[in-house]
Write an enzyme that holds these catalytic residues in place. Structure first.
Site, PDB file in Angstrom:
ATOM      1  N   GLY A 184       0.840  -1.186   0.000  1.00  0.00           N
ATOM      2  CA  GLY A 184       0.000   0.000   0.000  1.00  0.00           C
ATOM      3  C   GLY A 184       0.875   1.236   0.000  1.00  0.00           C
ATOM      4  O   GLY A 184       2.010   1.215  -0.475  1.00  0.00           O
ATOM      5  N   ASN A 185       0.369   2.326   0.563  1.00  0.00           N
ATOM      6  CA  ASN A 185       1.124   3.584   0.562  1.00  0.00           C
ATOM      7  C   ASN A 185       2.450   3.459   1.305  1.00  0.00           C
ATOM      8  O   ASN A 185       3.464   4.021   0.888  1.00  0.00           O
ATOM      9  CB  ASN A 185       0.279   4.693   1.194  1.00  0.00           C
ATOM     10  CG  ASN A 185      -0.935   5.045   0.358  1.00  0.00           C
ATOM     11  OD1 ASN A 185      -0.830   5.241  -0.845  1.00  0.00           O
ATOM     12  ND2 ASN A 185      -2.094   5.113   0.987  1.00  0.00           N
ATOM     13  N   VAL A 186       2.446   2.721   2.421  1.00  0.00           N
ATOM     14  CA  VAL A 186       3.678   2.568   3.207  1.00  0.00           C
ATOM     15  C   VAL A 186       4.620   1.568   2.557  1.00  0.00           C
ATOM     16  O   VAL A 186       5.804   1.850   2.346  1.00  0.00           O
ATOM     17  CB  VAL A 186       3.351   2.141   4.649  1.00  0.00           C
ATOM     18  CG1 VAL A 186       4.641   1.869   5.430  1.00  0.00           C
ATOM     19  CG2 VAL A 186       2.538   3.213   5.364  1.00  0.00           C
TER      20      VAL A 186
ATOM     21  N   ILE B  74       5.837  -2.706  10.829  1.00  0.00           N
ATOM     22  CA  ILE B  74       5.337  -1.335  10.772  1.00  0.00           C
ATOM     23  C   ILE B  74       3.855  -1.325  11.130  1.00  0.00           C
ATOM     24  O   ILE B  74       3.345  -0.385  11.710  1.00  0.00           O
ATOM     25  CB  ILE B  74       5.504  -0.728   9.362  1.00  0.00           C
ATOM     26  CG1 ILE B  74       6.957  -0.747   8.902  1.00  0.00           C
ATOM     27  CG2 ILE B  74       4.952   0.684   9.307  1.00  0.00           C
ATOM     28  CD1 ILE B  74       7.135  -0.296   7.459  1.00  0.00           C
ATOM     29  N   THR B  75       3.178  -2.417  10.751  1.00  0.00           N
ATOM     30  CA  THR B  75       1.731  -2.539  10.886  1.00  0.00           C
ATOM     31  C   THR B  75       1.245  -2.128  12.276  1.00  0.00           C
ATOM     32  O   THR B  75       1.771  -2.572  13.288  1.00  0.00           O
ATOM     33  CB  THR B  75       1.305  -3.986  10.592  1.00  0.00           C
ATOM     34  OG1 THR B  75       1.747  -4.355   9.275  1.00  0.00           O
ATOM     35  CG2 THR B  75      -0.207  -4.148  10.669  1.00  0.00           C
TER      36      THR B  75
ATOM     37  N   ARG C 142      -4.838   4.145  16.752  1.00  0.00           N
ATOM     38  CA  ARG C 142      -4.184   3.033  16.066  1.00  0.00           C
ATOM     39  C   ARG C 142      -4.865   1.700  16.373  1.00  0.00           C
ATOM     40  O   ARG C 142      -4.757   0.758  15.600  1.00  0.00           O
ATOM     41  CB  ARG C 142      -2.694   2.982  16.439  1.00  0.00           C
ATOM     42  CG  ARG C 142      -1.899   4.158  15.875  1.00  0.00           C
ATOM     43  CD  ARG C 142      -0.453   4.126  16.304  1.00  0.00           C
ATOM     44  NE  ARG C 142       0.302   5.231  15.741  1.00  0.00           N
ATOM     45  CZ  ARG C 142       0.382   6.444  16.277  1.00  0.00           C
ATOM     46  NH1 ARG C 142      -0.244   6.687  17.410  1.00  0.00           N
ATOM     47  NH2 ARG C 142       1.083   7.393  15.702  1.00  0.00           N
TER      48      ARG C 142
ATOM     49  N   HIS D 198       3.934   3.017  20.577  1.00  0.00           N
ATOM     50  CA  HIS D 198       3.787   3.871  19.401  1.00  0.00           C
ATOM     51  C   HIS D 198       2.296   4.173  19.305  1.00  0.00           C
ATOM     52  O   HIS D 198       1.538   3.502  18.623  1.00  0.00           O
ATOM     53  CB  HIS D 198       4.280   3.169  18.139  1.00  0.00           C
ATOM     54  CG  HIS D 198       4.031   3.965  16.880  1.00  0.00           C
ATOM     55  ND1 HIS D 198       4.473   5.258  16.726  1.00  0.00           N
ATOM     56  CD2 HIS D 198       3.354   3.654  15.745  1.00  0.00           C
ATOM     57  CE1 HIS D 198       4.101   5.706  15.529  1.00  0.00           C
ATOM     58  NE2 HIS D 198       3.413   4.751  14.922  1.00  0.00           N
TER      59      HIS D 198
ATOM     60  N   ARG E 125       9.973  12.646  15.020  1.00  0.00           N
ATOM     61  CA  ARG E 125       9.062  13.799  15.059  1.00  0.00           C
ATOM     62  C   ARG E 125       9.451  14.764  16.181  1.00  0.00           C
ATOM     63  O   ARG E 125       9.369  15.983  16.016  1.00  0.00           O
ATOM     64  CB  ARG E 125       7.617  13.309  15.231  1.00  0.00           C
ATOM     65  CG  ARG E 125       7.053  12.667  13.973  1.00  0.00           C
ATOM     66  CD  ARG E 125       5.727  11.988  14.221  1.00  0.00           C
ATOM     67  NE  ARG E 125       5.128  11.529  12.956  1.00  0.00           N
ATOM     68  CZ  ARG E 125       4.193  10.590  12.866  1.00  0.00           C
ATOM     69  NH1 ARG E 125       3.729  10.013  13.971  1.00  0.00           N
ATOM     70  NH2 ARG E 125       3.706  10.244  11.690  1.00  0.00           N
TER      71      ARG E 125
END
Length: 306
Positions: free
Chosen positions: A11-13, A121-122, A91, A178, A154
């Site tokens: 997907g995008n990631v 990452i999921t 999330r 996270h 960040r």
């Protein structure tokens, strides 16, 4: 020695992860896996079309779990949720779908005979990392989540803007989940080899505002384009390269901490063998309390997912 990386979920990631790896020539072979055959096949062809204009060559394998057997690293980027389904940026709204998909994928990874390092990452990444470890049966040190590697980036971005410097000149960590219970451990943050809390007084910096800027950064990106991908992809690729090169770098990744009984983000030495060594920070009592609460929250969610 041939380097091989698998990326599951294009997907995008996942496509951003694959693009960074292929463009920079970080691996010799890459295995791209996605249940959307048309999408992953189109990505593979697009990458092949890019190859003539790149300085390196990468062999691309599509939708073959058996090819993961001798992979060094697998990056899990699968996941599917619409902004309208998750207006508050929680999330854990992703957990029901992702838990089911990750369990299926983890079983296929186990069947392939893979014995390298999994990077998750999921989201929710701490719980998902735990599921990958449990289902695959891989050693805990070989299953790692990107965790607060992104949150720390960040924070450094927000601190750096306040001081008009490059974020790589800021050291320090965000810890815990996270997610909403993560926090900046200000006692670990330094700039110009000076504790940030001292520097904040000298330069009239509002650390509470900086912390808020870092915390809401992901939500701002999500509102603007309905997904986040470049920041977390860069974190995952960095982690993968640290493993592939046995860099033995200290990173705030989601790793299993016996002292907290769960996966959570805490600095560890990462290398070819996954988590090489877990370090112990000298945190304040307030930070220790926040970390304990974050750990308890993650454990509660892990238990609910079983």
């Amino acid at each position: 020695m041939t380097r091989k990386v698998g990326v599951i979920g294009l997907g995008n990631v996942g496509s951003a992860v694959a693009q960074q790896i292929i463009t920079n020539g970080y691996t010799d072979d890459i295995v791209l896996i996605d249940e959307n055959v048309d999408k992953v096949s189109a990505d593979a062809l697009d990458f092949e079309d890019a190859m003539e204009n790149l300085p390196t060559h990468t062999n691309i394998i599509v939708n073959d779990y058996a090819a993961l057997k001798d992979a060094d690293v697998i990056i899990s980027a699968l996941g599917k949720i619409k902004l309208s389904d998750n207006p508050n940026g929680d999330r854990f709204a992703e957990l029901p779908f992702n838990r089911e998909q990750v369990t299926k994928v983890a079983e296929k990874i186990k069947e392939s005979g893979f014995n390298g390092v999994i990077i998750a990452i999921t989201n929710p990444v701490d719980v998902i990392t735990s599921i990958y470890q449990k289902v695959t049966g891989l050693p805990k040190k070989h299953v790692i989540g990107t965790g607060t590697l992104l949150d720390s980036a960040r924070m450094k971005r927000a601190v750096a803007k306040g001081l008009d410097i490059d974020p790589r000149s800021v050291s320090g960590y965000n810890l815990g989940e996270h997610g909403n219970s993560q926090f900046t451990a200000w006692s670990t943050v330094k700039v110009f080899d000076t504790p940030i809390e001292q520097l904040a007084k000298e330069r009239d910096l509002d650390l509470d505002q900086i912390n808020e800027d870092a915390r809401v950064g992901g939500y701002y990106v999500m509102r603007g384009k309905h997904y986040t991908n470049y920041g977390v992809a860069a974190a995952a690729v960095r982690l993968a390269i640290v493993v592939l090169s046995d860099a033995r770098q200290v990173l705030p990744v989601s790793n299993y901490r016996e002292d907290y009984g769960t996966y959570l983000s805490y600095p560890a030495v990462v290398g070819r063998d996954g988590i090489i060594e877990q370090i112990q920070l000298k945190l304040t009592s307030e930070e220790l309390d926040k970390l304990q609460k974050s750990a308890e929250y993650i454990k509660e969610k892990v238990e609910q997912s079983n």
